[in-house]
Design an enzyme around this catalytic site. Structure first.
Site, PDB file in Angstrom:
ATOM      1  CB  SER A   1       3.072   1.159  18.360  1.00  0.00           C
ATOM      2  OG  SER A   1       2.245   0.154  17.882  1.00  0.00           O
TER       3      SER A   1
ATOM      4  CE  LYS B   1      -0.246  -0.617  20.183  1.00  0.00           C
ATOM      5  NZ  LYS B   1       0.071  -0.362  18.813  1.00  0.00           N
TER       6      LYS B   1
ATOM      7  CE1 TYR C   1      -3.879   0.490  18.324  1.00  0.00           C
ATOM      8  CE2 TYR C   1      -4.534  -0.273  16.138  1.00  0.00           C
ATOM      9  CZ  TYR C   1      -3.600  -0.201  17.158  1.00  0.00           C
ATOM     10  OH  TYR C   1      -2.375  -0.808  16.996  1.00  0.00           O
TER      11      TYR C   1
ATOM     12  CE1 TYR D   1       5.099  -2.838  19.772  1.00  0.00           C
ATOM     13  CE2 TYR D   1       7.100  -2.569  18.513  1.00  0.00           C
ATOM     14  CZ  TYR D   1       5.826  -2.166  18.826  1.00  0.00           C
ATOM     15  OH  TYR D   1       5.286  -1.097  18.179  1.00  0.00           O
TER      16      TYR D   1
ATOM     17  CB  VAL E   1       5.425  -0.235  12.429  1.00  0.00           C
ATOM     18  CG1 VAL E   1       5.353  -1.580  13.089  1.00  0.00           C
ATOM     19  CG2 VAL E   1       4.075   0.426  12.347  1.00  0.00           C
TER      20      VAL E   1
HETATM   21  N1  GLN Z   1      -0.874   0.650  13.058  1.00  0.00           N
HETATM   22  C1  GLN Z   1      -0.066  -0.433  13.525  1.00  0.00           C
HETATM   23  C2  GLN Z   1      -0.923  -1.644  13.821  1.00  0.00           C
HETATM   24  O1  GLN Z   1      -1.963  -1.473  14.404  1.00  0.00           O
HETATM   25  C3  GLN Z   1       0.732  -0.007  14.725  1.00  0.00           C
HETATM   26  C4  GLN Z   1       1.716  -1.067  15.134  1.00  0.00           C
HETATM   27  C5  GLN Z   1       3.044  -0.558  15.611  1.00  0.00           C
HETATM   28  O2  GLN Z   1       3.475   0.579  15.427  1.00  0.00           O
HETATM   29  N2  GLN Z   1       3.781  -1.468  16.159  1.00  0.00           N
HETATM   30  O3  GLN Z   1      -0.579  -2.756  13.480  1.00  0.00           O
END
Ligand code: GLN
Length: 335
Positions: A81, A84, A206, A258, A276
């Site tokens: 993530s 992003k 994505y 988050y 994550v």
């Molecule tokens: N690949 C993960 C997802 O799309 C990325 C989420 C994350 O790092 N929080 O769920």
């Protein structure tokens, strides 16, 4: 008399971070947190489940190009993530602030990063730092077909890391085959006209951005680039137009961690983003980029050791953006 304050200068560095002090503090924090085993490794795909819970690194890159690293600084992992942040910057460059804002909001959610939820009234995803919002910003990336869009995205990442970027194909394939929640979100957003009908292309892009391979050192350079008004401090390449850095940092500040973003803003007080796989980037505007990597996650999906280390670094060096007390009269957080 006219006062002309220099609006570009950072807060007075009343706790100077000298290159003598920083390495020993990083070593100390690394040793202090290495033995702690709280948290859980993400296991929704086999590639992430393989991570070693002992992996742990802290890296700092300053805006004048100095680097300090401890631990597994060269251990590669997928960015997840944290991507992003950078794709949001590219969407802003491609379309400008107003058009991006029409499709993706800037409100923190209080929900988990993968919640299937859109703003009741506007039907926009809440912000670009949660999955729904990131899929929407990704769908805005320009290009003539899937390959051109991917190449533009990779070229953008290259400007930030300063070397050729690689994707981890097994992670991409796993994300792609198991990403049903993300697909559901994309369909919901198509239903409300928030993304166009090239859903599979946007989702692939994505999943590809999540699969970018980085190490902790790379992440600190990426964060330092944002701290340095969009210019990579090692290569002097402009990675993103300076006029969008404030937009990127604003959503990182309010939404980057988050549903922990509020507490993070309160305690650490710096724009940040986690993923994550266990990475966290932190931007100290006009001073440095900090990155921590440790794959053990807390319940919200943030690196457990990473959060602790950043809380301590912010406290010790008075990095909180709104800190105004002199070093000897600061109040400590007691957890
Ligand atoms: N690949 C993960 C997802 O799309 C990325 C989420 C994350 O790092 N929080 O769920």
């Amino acid at each position: 008399m006219t006062l002309t304050p220099d609006l570009r200068s950072p807060q007075p560095a009343d706790t100077p971070i000298s290159s003598d002090l920083l390495p020993s503090v990083l070593e100390e924090l690394h040793t202090q947190h290495q033995s702690l085993r709280s948290g859980k490794i993400a296991d929704y795909i086999p590639e992430l489940a393989k991570a070693n819970p002992d992996w742990f690194s802290i890296c700092v890159t300053t805006v004048d190009g100095q680097q300090f690293a401890v631990g597994d600084a060269e251990q590669r992992f997928t960015i997840q993530s944290i991507s992003k942040v950078f794709v949001y910057g590219l969407a802003l460059e491609d379309h400008g602030r107003d058009r991006v804002l029409a499709k993706v909001g800037v409100e923190p959610t209080g929900d988990a990063f993968n919640a299937i939820v859109l703003d009741e009234q506007s039907k926009r995803p809440y912000n670009p730092m949660v999955n729904a919002g990131a899929i929407a910003t990704t769908s805005l990336i320009k290009g003539h077909g899937a390959t051109d869009r991917l190449n533009r995205m990779l070229a953008m990442f290259e400007r930030y890391v300063g070397h050729e970027p690689y994707l981890d194909m097994p992670t991409f394939m796993s994300e792609r085959t198991t990403g049903h929640r993300n697909r559901a979100m994309a369909h919901l957003m198509l239903n409300f006209g928030m993304i166009d009908e090239k859903i599979d292309e946007a989702l692939d892009l994505y999943f590809q951005q999540c699969s970018l391979l980085v190490d902790c050192r790379d992440l600190s350079v990426m964060a330092a680039t944002l701290a340095n008004r969009g210019v990579n401090p090692l290569t002097n390449v402009q990675a993103v137009s300076a006029c969008y850095v404030r937009d990127i940092l604003s959503v990182m500040y309010t939404c980057g961690m988050y549903n922990f973003a509020g507490e993070w803003a309160y305690k650490v007080g710096l724009p940040a983003k986690s993923g994550v796989s266990g990475g966290i980037i932190v931007v100290v505007p006009d001073r440095m980029g900090i990155a921590v990597f440790s794959p053990l996650l807390d319940a919200r999906g943030n690196s457990w050791r990473g959060v602790k280390v950043c809380e301590e670094l912010s406290q010790r060096f008075g990095l909180h953006l709104f800190e105004c007390a002199p070093p000897d009269s600061r109040c400590n957080h007691s957890d």
